[in-house]
Write a protein that holds these residues in place. Structure first.
Motif, short mmCIF file in Angstrom:
data_model
loop_
_atom_site.label_atom_id
_atom_site.label_comp_id
_atom_site.label_asym_id
_atom_site.label_seq_id
_atom_site.Cartn_x
_atom_site.Cartn_y
_atom_site.Cartn_z
N TYR A 554 0.88 -1.19 0.00
CA TYR A 554 0.00 0.00 0.00
C TYR A 554 0.90 1.22 0.00
O TYR A 554 2.05 1.15 0.42
N TYR A 564 1.21 -4.64 4.01
CA TYR A 564 -0.10 -4.78 4.64
C TYR A 564 -0.49 -6.25 4.64
O TYR A 564 -0.57 -6.88 3.59
N VAL A 599 1.38 -3.12 8.67
CA VAL A 599 0.01 -3.24 9.16
C VAL A 599 -0.38 -4.71 9.15
O VAL A 599 -0.10 -5.43 8.20
N ALA A 623 -6.52 -1.94 1.37
CA ALA A 623 -5.29 -1.45 2.01
C ALA A 623 -5.01 -0.01 1.60
O ALA A 623 -4.49 0.78 2.38
#
Ligand code: WTA
Length: 652
Positions: A554, A564, A599, A623
């Motif tokens: 992302y 992500y 993330v 994302a």
């Protein structure tokens, strides 16, 4: 992102034109010649380097799937180390070959002359030979950015051994996989790697890796910091002690042009990293030529490429290209922000750097720190700026141009890959205009084509986009994947028959200039480090709590792309902050800190087609926080999964 239609155009300055090896007219003439008669063109370029036995055949290339075979200068013989060192001794033995700038600015820099380089490389060759390394053997180099890393590369080349450098940021597991993948006889490492004031325990990482390798793999240790490490007698060898007693001459081995020079593992869209194989003659010709022409390198210039030798950029533009050209090349052990954000610029001032080559991610990080870090340094020696590794956003380009280059230094936005050995597209200083974010023009002999991704048909004309392929070979092209020629053919020559497929998307704008739009496969580019999402996924699912994982890139302000991860847990596992931290650490251990997830989102389910294929396109959009254009989700086995993922998007 700026589109090409809105882009400003910076024509080459009169000064750049008068200085350059290649101006616009010469580029046109040489480019046309390189396509009209590649044999004649590359035969002439082949004279850049010294041959023990001159070649009579220039190229023998087949791009047809099933029979792919790439050979350059096929019957020539040479030695890369002799080309990078010995042939310069008579004319520039006392010139600095390598400037070493240590991590800590208070420690002295070193100026290593070509004579000293010769002596050190010969000693390293003798040390390796005494450990049983011979022609064709594989040697892993797992080192800090210190001169001994270059000695190790050149010593392997001198002996005819094939080196494979593993970036010092990789974990013991990743190191072991590479040692085993290429069947290495020796790991060359150092005790510790100081970087940015922090220290990586390389030797203990190597110890951990060696637990998973054959018993007879040896370890040569450079005492760099001198701090204590564990020691296994009979397996570990003390480089410093051995080099002190070693002879300082070693006859360079006669190598065929197509003998492998190195293997470099890089990420693809599927499976584990693949060992990209580069060979001796063509690679060196191409690295030397691109180094000279792209950076408009002239005798006496001080050249600094900030990459690590663990990546291809370090191979071609810290070591092989510059040294083949008899240049002074700078090796920097540290990071751009240690001890503060002016370090890069202080090093430029201190060593009067003329060409400076770095990655957009470093520029974005430094740009965010403010201009005062730059303004206190004298950057008047800079003449050419370069960028590599990922698309550069126009803001970073403009900052580079205005604040670092003071509007006077051409910026070469060099597009290329581990597979290509050297630059394939870049504006040339003095020949081409620049547009922020555009790789502009093909290098000599390179025929880029834009293909329709579905039909594979060449899209002619300008103002078009599609996937980027290359029509014909060049000397620096990779030859195979180590031990798996079939995978090589399948990866690069099967989707679009008859072409080399780059994995990148691209636009050709109204003026016919090229813009790389990013990867079209499942490779992501995090802080200029190339990574396969499949690698991160397989690291995640190796954890007991994880049932399934899908990883996408992302947009990330500094890193270019962030990692992500969507993670589906086993029924008996509960999502928690602790588990999240544990998974992050887990991935760092499995691959290395460069693969740390940015993330992690808990995903009770992943969007799959009825045949079970994960719809990554949807995961990418979520994302990216771009819920408006998810496209058709009706073909999903369970469309409600998407609503859940949107509702619980991490950071929402
Ligand atoms: C990307 C690094 C845009 C691209 C030398 C390529 C770039 C991948 C550029 C290769 C650039 C590299 N502009 N994108 N100037 N340079 N890339 O193998 O996606 O680490 O396919 O080689 O980086 O990464 P690799």
């Amino acid at each position: 992102m700026t589109t090409q239609n809105e882009s400003p155009v910076y024509p080459p300055s009169a000064e750049a034109i008068s200085h350059a090896h290649v101006d616009a007219a010469k580029y046109d003439q040489m480019y046309a010649a390189s396509l009209a008669d590649p044999d004649a063109f590359w035969s002439e370029q082949g004279q850049r380097i010294d041959w023990i036995k001159p070649f009579t055949q220039v190229r023998d290339v087949n791009f047809n799937f099933g029979e792919v075979s790439i050979n350059w200068y096929t019957d020539g013989a040479l030695n890369v180390s002799a080309n990078c060192i010995d042939r310069h001794l008579a004319t520039r033995g006392d010139q600095t070959a390598i400037i070493f700038e240590p991590d800590n600015p208070k420690d002295p820099a070193l100026n290593i002359t070509y004579k000293q380089l010769h002596s050190s490389v010969c000693k390293m060759s003798n040390v390796l030979a005494s450990m049983g390394v011979t022609k064709g053997d594989r040697v892993i180099i797992y080192m800090p950015m210190i001169p001994e890393a270059a000695y190790a590369m050149l010593a392997c080349a001198r002996i005819g051994a094939i080196h494979s450098i593993v970036f010092a940021g990789f974990s013991p597991d990743a190191l072991a996989a590479r040692v085993n993948g290429c069947g290495a006889k020796v790991i060359i490492t150092a005790d510790h790697a100081p970087r940015g004031g922090r220290v990586t325990p390389l030797k203990s990482n190597a110890d951990a890796a060696l637990l998973h390798c054959q018993d007879d793999v040896k370890c040569l240790v450079v005492k760099h910091t001198g701090d204590q490490t564990t020691w296994v007698d009979g397996r570990d060898y003390d480089y410093n002690a051995m080099a002190a007693d070693a002879a300082d001459s070693y006859a360079p081995a006669e190598m065929n042009a197509e003998d492998p020079l190195f293997i470099l593992y890089t990420s693809g869209s599927t499976g584990q990293p693949k060992g990209v194989v580069h060979t001796t003659g063509g690679y060196l010709v191409y690295a030397a030529m691109t180094h000279e022409i792209t950076f408009d390198y002239h005798d006496g210039d001080i050249f600094w490429c900030t990459a690590d030798v663990g990546w291809v950029t370090g191979h071609s533009y810290i070591v092989y290209g510059p040294l083949a050209n008899g240049a002074t090349t700078l090796m920097f052990e540290g990071v751009p922000t240690f001890p503060d954000a002016s370090r890069f610029w202080q090093v430029c001032e201190k060593h009067k750097v003329n060409q400076f080559y770095t990655a957009p991610t470093a520029l974005r990080a430094l740009m965010g720190q403010g201009n005062e870090w730059v303004e206190k340094c004298d950057l008047s020696s800079l003449r050419i700026l370069g960028t590599v590794g990922e698309p550069i956003n126009p803001e970073a380009w403009t900052w580079y141009n205005d604040v670092i280059g003071k509007g006077k230094c051409p910026i070469v936005d060099t597009w290329w890959q581990t597979e290509t050995g050297g630059h394939l597209m870049t504006p040339l200083p003095g020949a081409h205009a620049m547009k922020p974010g555009s790789a502009m023009k093909p290098f000599f002999g390179i025929q880029p084509v834009v293909l329709d991704p579905t039909s594979g048909v060449e899209i002619e004309g300008n103002d078009v986009d599609g996937v980027l392929c290359i029509k014909d070979s060049w000397p620096g092209q990779m030859r195979t994947i180590w031990g798996d020629h079939e995978r090589f053919q399948k990866t690069y020559f099967s989707d679009y028959k008859g072409y080399y497929f780059t994995g990148d998307g691209c636009k050709r704008d109204v003026d016919g200039d090229y813009w790389i739009t990013g990867r079209v496969d499942d490779v992501i580019n995090v802080s200029g480090h190339r990574m396969g999402t499949a690698e991160v996924e397989s690291a995640l699912v190796a954890h007991v709590a994880v049932a399934e994982a899908a990883v996408v890139g992302y947009p990330h302000d500094i890193k270019g792309q962030g990692i992500y991860c969507y993670v589906t847990l086993m029924n008996n596992a509960e999502p928690s902050d602790e588990l999240l931290k544990e998974l992050r650490t887990w991935v760092r251990t499995e691959i290395g800190p460069i693969a740390s997830p940015d993330v992690i989102q808990w995903a009770p389910g992943l969007p799959k087609t009825r045949s079970g294929k994960i719809m990554r396109r949807i995961l990418r959009k979520i994302a990216e926080n771009d819920f408006g254009s998810l496209g058709d989700t009706s073909t999903l086995a369970d469309p409600s999964v998407v609503d859940d993922l949107i509702a619980n998007r991490a950071g929402k």
